[in-house]
Design a protein around this motif. Structure first.
Motif, short mmCIF file in Angstrom:
data_model
loop_
_atom_site.label_atom_id
_atom_site.label_comp_id
_atom_site.label_asym_id
_atom_site.label_seq_id
_atom_site.Cartn_x
_atom_site.Cartn_y
_atom_site.Cartn_z
N THR A 34 0.71 -1.01 -0.03
CA THR A 34 0.10 0.03 0.10
C THR A 34 0.61 1.26 0.00
O THR A 34 0.61 2.34 -0.76
N GLN A 35 1.96 1.08 0.75
CA GLN A 35 3.02 2.26 0.91
C GLN A 35 3.43 2.52 -0.36
O GLN A 35 3.65 3.77 -0.92
N GLN A 36 3.79 1.57 -1.22
CA GLN A 36 4.11 1.80 -2.42
C GLN A 36 3.33 2.47 -3.54
O GLN A 36 3.50 3.02 -4.45
N LYS A 37 2.07 1.80 -3.34
CA LYS A 37 0.99 2.30 -4.21
C LYS A 37 0.67 3.63 -3.99
O LYS A 37 0.46 4.58 -4.92
N MET A 38 0.75 4.01 -2.62
CA MET A 38 0.77 5.58 -2.28
C MET A 38 1.57 6.54 -3.06
O MET A 38 1.47 7.38 -3.71
N GLU A 39 2.87 6.08 -3.19
CA GLU A 39 4.28 6.84 -3.57
C GLU A 39 3.94 6.78 -5.25
O GLU A 39 3.99 7.76 -6.00
N GLU A 40 3.34 5.72 -5.85
CA GLU A 40 3.20 5.64 -7.33
C GLU A 40 1.85 6.66 -7.44
O GLU A 40 2.26 7.44 -8.40
N THR A 41 0.80 6.78 -6.87
CA THR A 41 -0.20 7.74 -6.86
C THR A 41 0.40 9.15 -6.68
O THR A 41 -0.16 9.99 -7.56
N LYS A 42 1.10 9.31 -5.82
CA LYS A 42 1.74 10.71 -5.50
C LYS A 42 2.48 10.99 -6.70
O LYS A 42 2.22 12.20 -7.23
N ASN A 43 3.20 10.17 -7.35
CA ASN A 43 3.85 10.57 -8.80
C ASN A 43 2.98 10.78 -9.81
O ASN A 43 3.09 11.76 -10.63
N ARG A 44 2.03 9.86 -9.93
CA ARG A 44 1.02 10.21 -11.11
C ARG A 44 0.13 11.28 -11.03
O ARG A 44 0.05 12.12 -12.23
N LEU A 45 0.02 11.82 -9.61
CA LEU A 45 -0.64 13.01 -9.61
C LEU A 45 0.21 14.39 -9.84
O LEU A 45 -0.62 15.39 -10.28
N ASN A 46 1.33 14.17 -10.32
CA ASN A 46 2.11 15.25 -10.72
C ASN A 46 1.73 15.69 -12.08
O ASN A 46 2.01 16.66 -12.68
N SER A 47 1.11 14.57 -12.90
CA SER A 47 0.65 14.76 -14.18
C SER A 47 -0.79 15.07 -14.39
O SER A 47 -1.21 15.26 -15.33
N VAL A 48 -1.43 15.01 -13.40
CA VAL A 48 -3.00 15.15 -13.37
C VAL A 48 -3.03 16.93 -13.09
O VAL A 48 -2.71 17.42 -12.16
N LEU A 49 -3.51 17.45 -14.25
CA LEU A 49 -3.69 18.93 -14.09
C LEU A 49 -5.17 19.14 -13.73
O LEU A 49 -6.13 18.74 -14.41
N VAL A 50 -5.47 20.23 -13.08
CA VAL A 50 -6.50 20.88 -12.66
C VAL A 50 -6.65 22.30 -13.04
O VAL A 50 -5.46 23.31 -13.09
N ASP A 51 -7.59 22.76 -13.80
CA ASP A 51 -7.81 24.28 -14.57
C ASP A 51 -8.73 25.14 -13.65
O ASP A 51 -9.86 24.40 -13.02
N GLU A 52 -8.38 26.12 -13.46
CA GLU A 52 -9.38 26.88 -12.64
C GLU A 52 -9.20 28.35 -13.37
O GLU A 52 -8.26 28.92 -13.76
N LYS A 53 -10.64 28.85 -13.63
CA LYS A 53 -10.58 30.42 -14.31
C LYS A 53 -11.21 31.18 -13.40
O LYS A 53 -12.20 30.64 -12.50
N SER A 54 -11.14 32.55 -13.38
CA SER A 54 -11.97 33.39 -12.93
C SER A 54 -13.31 33.34 -13.31
O SER A 54 -13.30 32.90 -14.44
#
Length: 105
Positions: free
Chosen positions: A13-33
């Motif tokens: 599970t710890q390893q999966k958490m690290e993999e998920t953290k790394n993957r989230l670096n490429s998940v982009l969230v956009d926000e506009k005024s």
């Protein structure tokens, strides 16, 4: 209860958490005024990747500052929600089934 199996599961599970953290670096969230004059792109790990500012906002420093604070905060909130949901899913899937320890379920 199989302690070695449980420890293996926790390590996995710890390893999966690290993999998920790394993957989230490429998940982009956009926000506009609300009026679209300011656009922020941030990763799910809350790292700002891009800020696009309309020329209209460059005429008014105070207004630009307000827009930046509000829009960045909204982007961070969205990114945090994505991050927490992803991490919680990994944590929940990796929790051993211990009687009385069902707080993640």
């Amino acid at each position: 209860m199989d302690l070695m199996g449980m420890m293996g599961k926790l390590k996995e599970t710890q390893q999966k958490m690290e993999e998920t953290k790394n993957r989230l670096n490429s998940v982009l969230v956009d926000e506009k005024s609300n009026d679209g004059l300011l656009h922020i792109t941030i990763t799910a790990n809350r790292v700002i990747k891009n800020i696009s500012i309309s020329d209209d906002l460059l005429q008014d420093k105070e207004m630009l500052e307000d827009y930046l604070v509000n829009t960045i905060n909204k982007a961070i909130e969205k990114a945090t929600n994505v991050n927490e949901a992803e991490m919680a899913a990994v944590a929940k899937s990796g929790m051993p089934n211990i009687p009385g320890m069902d707080m993640f379920r």
